[in-house]
Design a protein around this motif. Structure first.
Motif, PDB file in Angstrom:
ATOM      1  N   UNK A  58       0.868  -1.177   0.000  1.00  0.00           N
ATOM      2  CA  UNK A  58       0.000   0.000   0.000  1.00  0.00           C
ATOM      3  C   UNK A  58       0.906   1.229   0.000  1.00  0.00           C
ATOM      4  N   UNK A  59       0.740   2.069  -1.028  1.00  0.00           N
ATOM      5  CA  UNK A  59       1.649   3.187  -1.246  1.00  0.00           C
ATOM      6  C   UNK A  59       0.901   4.515  -1.283  1.00  0.00           C
ATOM      7  N   UNK A  60       1.521   5.514  -0.675  1.00  0.00           N
ATOM      8  CA  UNK A  60       1.012   6.883  -0.660  1.00  0.00           C
ATOM      9  C   UNK A  60       1.867   7.667  -1.647  1.00  0.00           C
ATOM     10  N   UNK A  74      -3.527   7.114  -2.704  1.00  0.00           N
ATOM     11  CA  UNK A  74      -3.171   5.867  -2.024  1.00  0.00           C
ATOM     12  C   UNK A  74      -3.522   4.715  -2.955  1.00  0.00           C
ATOM     13  N   UNK A  75      -2.520   3.951  -3.346  1.00  0.00           N
ATOM     14  CA  UNK A  75      -2.697   2.792  -4.214  1.00  0.00           C
ATOM     15  C   UNK A  75      -2.512   1.530  -3.377  1.00  0.00           C
ATOM     16  N   UNK A  76      -3.542   0.689  -3.351  1.00  0.00           N
ATOM     17  CA  UNK A  76      -3.489  -0.563  -2.606  1.00  0.00           C
ATOM     18  C   UNK A  76      -3.329  -1.695  -3.613  1.00  0.00           C
ATOM     19  N   UNK A  77      -2.131  -2.246  -3.717  1.00  0.00           N
ATOM     20  CA  UNK A  77      -1.845  -3.310  -4.670  1.00  0.00           C
ATOM     21  C   UNK A  77      -2.383  -4.666  -4.214  1.00  0.00           C
ATOM     22  N   UNK A  78      -2.898  -4.754  -2.987  1.00  0.00           N
ATOM     23  CA  UNK A  78      -3.540  -5.984  -2.512  1.00  0.00           C
ATOM     24  C   UNK A  78      -4.960  -6.098  -3.062  1.00  0.00           C
ATOM     25  N   UNK A 102     -11.551  11.357  -4.273  1.00  0.00           N
ATOM     26  CA  UNK A 102     -11.905  10.286  -5.204  1.00  0.00           C
ATOM     27  C   UNK A 102     -11.694   8.924  -4.554  1.00  0.00           C
ATOM     28  N   UNK A 103     -12.517   7.969  -4.948  1.00  0.00           N
ATOM     29  CA  UNK A 103     -12.215   6.577  -4.641  1.00  0.00           C
ATOM     30  C   UNK A 103     -12.533   5.781  -5.890  1.00  0.00           C
TER      31      UNK A 103
END
Length: 109
Positions: A58-60, A74-78, A102-103
């Motif tokens: 999980x990256x900010x 925030x990108x959640x690769x999971x 946004x989501x």
């Protein structure tokens, strides 16, 4: 670590708000974004970004566009889910700024 996930790949982001972008990372700390919907605050851009891993995969990711738009993502690769906050200059907005939260989801190609 983040660059390992995105190097030489396209990240296609689709927000529930209707905003959508393809983002490529041609080199570490540089991204290029192109809108893929009719909603955008600018036509495209090449930006320097900063990133921090906040949890496992999980990256900010943050950047400031040439136009003054600030993007925090925030990108959640999971789960392939994305959250983003964008703000830009707007005389009528609080503190002279407007913003949108946004989501959505993203795909790696």
């Amino acid at each position: 670590m983040f660059f390992d996930y995105v190097k030489n790949k396209k990240v296609s982001v689709h927000y529930e708000s209707g905003f959508a972008f393809d983002i490529v990372y041609p080199e570490k700390d540089v991204l290029q974004w192109i809108p893929t919907s009719d909603k955008s605050l600018a036509p495209s851009g090449r930006e320097h970004y900063e990133v921090e891993e906040v949890s496992d995969k999980i990256f900010y990711v943050n950047w400031v566009e040439e136009t003054g738009v600030v993007v925090s993502q925030i990108l959640n690769f999971n789960s392939n889910k994305v959250l983003a906050f964008m703000t830009w200059n707007d005389e009528k907005g609080r503190g002279g700024r407007a913003s949108i939260f946004h989501k959505g989801t993203f795909e790696i190609r």
